[in-house]
Design a protein around this motif. Structure first.
Motif, PDB file in Angstrom:
ATOM      1  N   TYR A  70      46.114  36.377  25.520  1.00 42.39           N
ATOM      2  CA  TYR A  70      45.657  35.870  26.803  1.00 42.39           C
ATOM      3  C   TYR A  70      45.319  37.083  27.657  1.00 42.39           C
ATOM      4  N   TYR A 115      41.019  38.401  33.725  1.00 42.51           N
ATOM      5  CA  TYR A 115      39.798  39.206  33.787  1.00 42.51           C
ATOM      6  C   TYR A 115      39.131  39.161  35.158  1.00 42.51           C
ATOM      7  N   ARG A 164      41.568  35.441  23.575  1.00 38.62           N
ATOM      8  CA  ARG A 164      40.813  36.154  22.538  1.00 38.62           C
ATOM      9  C   ARG A 164      41.555  36.028  21.219  1.00 38.62           C
ATOM     10  N   SER A 208      41.432  34.277  30.020  1.00 39.77           N
ATOM     11  CA  SER A 208      40.721  34.073  28.760  1.00 39.77           C
ATOM     12  C   SER A 208      41.700  34.141  27.597  1.00 39.77           C
ATOM     13  N   SER A 254      39.722  43.688  32.072  1.00 38.20           N
ATOM     14  CA  SER A 254      40.668  42.652  31.654  1.00 38.20           C
ATOM     15  C   SER A 254      41.997  43.297  31.281  1.00 38.20           C
ATOM     16  N   THR A 271      28.071  33.408  30.014  1.00 34.13           N
ATOM     17  CA  THR A 271      28.794  32.858  31.151  1.00 34.13           C
ATOM     18  C   THR A 271      28.043  31.632  31.644  1.00 34.13           C
ATOM     19  N   VAL A 330      37.297  32.539  24.704  1.00 38.11           N
ATOM     20  CA  VAL A 330      36.839  31.618  25.736  1.00 38.11           C
ATOM     21  C   VAL A 330      37.575  31.958  27.027  1.00 38.11           C
ATOM     22  N   GLY A 331      36.909  31.777  28.163  1.00 35.34           N
ATOM     23  CA  GLY A 331      37.535  32.052  29.446  1.00 35.34           C
ATOM     24  C   GLY A 331      37.170  30.990  30.474  1.00 35.34           C
ATOM     25  N   GLY A 354      32.857  29.154  33.176  1.00 34.82           N
ATOM     26  CA  GLY A 354      33.506  29.578  31.939  1.00 34.82           C
ATOM     27  C   GLY A 354      32.666  30.569  31.175  1.00 34.82           C
ATOM     28  N   LYS A 355      33.269  31.122  30.137  1.00 34.74           N
ATOM     29  CA  LYS A 355      32.530  32.051  29.297  1.00 34.74           C
ATOM     30  C   LYS A 355      32.996  31.931  27.852  1.00 34.74           C
TER      31      LYS A 355
END
Length: 125
Positions: free
Chosen positions: A27, A30, A53, A51, A14, A104, A67-68, A85-86
């Motif tokens: 942001y 990734y 963080r 994503s 990432s 994920t 979240v991604g 998403g993750k």
């Protein structure tokens, strides 16, 4: 699921893009990949996305969560792509070493469930 169960080899990369106010978070763009060879067939998953963080500041290190959302390509016989998403949480020491757990979530493709839990150790520089 017989095609995706058990442990898998993975590689994650990432690149953080700082916001105007770094206290808001980071942001990232990734790329997540993993694969498993079973019965002579390699199944793989590759995700490319963005994503966010968010971090809790600390002196020796800090906890973070994120979240991604991205496009995931699943190769299990045929190759298919789906949005997924993750969610992730982790702890990073001030030296850049981190441990992270994430989940994920990807819709099933041809009966194959590629969603799952991941554990990572890494280094940010």
């Amino acid at each position: 699921d017989a095609n995706t169960g058990g442990s898998r080899r993975s590689f994650n990369f990432s690149y953080d893009l700082a916001l105007k106010k770094p206290t808001q978070g980071f942001y990232s763009v990734y790329v997540d990949t993993n694969s498993k060879r079973r019965n002579g067939v390699t199944n793989s998953l590759t995700g490319i996305g963005v994503s966010l963080r968010l971090e809790n500041a600390g002196t020796d290190g800090h906890f973070y969560r994120g979240v991604g959302l991205g496009l995931y390509t699943i190769k299990a016989g045929a190759t298919r792509s789906r949005m997924g998403g993750k969610l992730f949480v982790g702890y990073e020491r001030k030296e850049g070493v981190f441990a992270e757990a994430g989940y994920t979530l990807i819709p099933k493709v041809s009966g194959v469930n590629a969603s799952g839990l991941g554990l990572s150790l890494g280094y940010r520089f």
